[in-house]
Design a protein around this motif. Sequence first.
Motif, short mmCIF file in Angstrom:
data_model
loop_
_atom_site.label_atom_id
_atom_site.label_comp_id
_atom_site.label_asym_id
_atom_site.label_seq_id
_atom_site.Cartn_x
_atom_site.Cartn_y
_atom_site.Cartn_z
N SER A 55 0.83 -1.21 0.00
CA SER A 55 0.00 0.00 0.00
C SER A 55 0.86 1.26 0.00
O SER A 55 1.72 1.44 0.88
N HIS A 56 0.62 2.13 -0.98
CA HIS A 56 1.36 3.40 -1.01
C HIS A 56 1.01 4.26 0.19
O HIS A 56 1.83 5.02 0.69
N GLU A 57 -0.24 4.14 0.64
CA GLU A 57 -0.66 4.91 1.82
C GLU A 57 0.18 4.52 3.04
O GLU A 57 0.65 5.38 3.79
N TRP A 58 0.40 3.20 3.19
CA TRP A 58 1.24 2.74 4.31
C TRP A 58 2.68 3.19 4.14
O TRP A 58 3.30 3.71 5.08
N LEU A 59 3.20 3.00 2.91
CA LEU A 59 4.60 3.38 2.66
C LEU A 59 4.83 4.85 2.97
O LEU A 59 5.85 5.22 3.58
N GLN A 60 3.86 5.70 2.58
CA GLN A 60 4.06 7.14 2.69
C GLN A 60 3.67 7.70 4.05
O GLN A 60 3.78 8.89 4.30
N SER A 61 3.19 6.83 4.94
CA SER A 61 2.84 7.32 6.28
C SER A 61 3.72 6.62 7.32
O SER A 61 3.24 6.16 8.36
N GLY A 62 5.00 6.51 7.02
CA GLY A 62 5.96 5.94 7.98
C GLY A 62 6.54 4.60 7.56
O GLY A 62 7.58 4.18 8.07
N GLY A 63 5.86 3.91 6.64
CA GLY A 63 6.31 2.58 6.24
C GLY A 63 7.71 2.55 5.66
O GLY A 63 8.51 1.66 5.98
N ILE A 64 8.02 3.55 4.83
CA ILE A 64 9.35 3.58 4.20
C ILE A 64 10.44 3.69 5.27
O ILE A 64 11.43 2.95 5.24
N GLU A 65 10.23 4.58 6.23
CA GLU A 65 11.24 4.78 7.28
C GLU A 65 11.35 3.56 8.20
O GLU A 65 12.44 3.14 8.57
N ILE A 66 10.19 3.00 8.57
CA ILE A 66 10.19 1.83 9.46
C ILE A 66 10.90 0.67 8.80
O ILE A 66 11.78 0.02 9.37
N TYR A 67 10.54 0.42 7.54
CA TYR A 67 11.10 -0.74 6.83
C TYR A 67 12.58 -0.55 6.54
O TYR A 67 13.38 -1.48 6.69
N GLY A 68 12.94 0.68 6.11
CA GLY A 68 14.34 0.96 5.82
C GLY A 68 15.22 0.78 7.05
O GLY A 68 16.35 0.27 6.96
N ALA A 69 14.72 1.21 8.20
CA ALA A 69 15.50 1.10 9.44
C ALA A 69 15.74 -0.37 9.81
O ALA A 69 16.85 -0.76 10.20
N ILE A 70 14.69 -1.20 9.67
CA ILE A 70 14.84 -2.62 10.00
C ILE A 70 15.81 -3.30 9.02
O ILE A 70 16.70 -4.06 9.42
#
Length: 298
Positions: A55-70
């Motif tokens: 979901s782009h909505e998830w990615l753009q509401s913190g998902g990118i940062e959360i996933y990238g950090a992990i």
Amino acid sequence: MPLVPLPELLSHAGANKYAVGYFESWDVYSLQATVAAAEASNSPVIIGIGGLSCSHEWLQSGGIEIYGAIAASLAARSSVPISTLFNEADSFREAAGGLGAGFNSVMMHTQGWDQDKLLADTASLVAASHAVNVAVEGEIGALAEIKDGVLDAAGASYTSPEAAELFVRETGVDCLAVAVGNVHFVTGSHVPTVQVDLIKQIGEAVNVPLVLHGGSGTPDDQTQRAVQAGITKINVGTKLKFVYGNALVAELGSTVDDPNLAFGSRFEADVNSRAGVALAKEIQRLMDVFGSTGQAKR
Ligand SMILES: [Zn+2]
């Protein structure tokens, strides 16, 4: 070890005639299974998440940062060379969200864009990314895809060597995804036909590593011929969710005896861990096919 720049991973692959797998993941379990497979096979690997299956909505509401950090944290703890990729973002803006988020490579899904926007936005992404030591994968041409079990080739077009040369020269991308008969989202019986000669012609026209998306449906023998022809990165997504999902269904059965053990425990009874074992096994098999097994030792 620290994150390895994607161009460095791909240049080692090119010099040694193998391909590095980008095994798309979706959560901590699938990320850890991918890294575990790479360590067990002593193989370099590319880990990350993609905008075409999330979901782009998830990615753009913190998902990118959360996933990238992990992903970056797992890579730093690993013994094998790893690059992290934010794959197939839907726009310049979304891809730029991957910069500074733990990904050391980014890519936009640009199929169907008009040429002016494609060149301008890709060149802008390259400038912004290179300023912070992040690599960019570009794409030219468009893949057919499986939609509701049927091949949809309406928007598909092969990559021409001339268009590839112009695109790489104008944008400065670090590697190039090509459309050479490969197909996205294959889950069933469809067998694509990869045009090996076209890969060679594109390789002669550009001076950057070539990438094959649609690794889920390409038969092993075609994949190996593509690698011999010059492909150094292969994307696999759909098949991995298929393997994991089927393993999860089998492990779950019809009742849950002890939910505290079955979910998130990381003990033997954890169904996600058990599905992760099946996932890692398939990734190790693919690493053998791609020729990357044993290539982590430099
Ligand atoms: Zn793809």
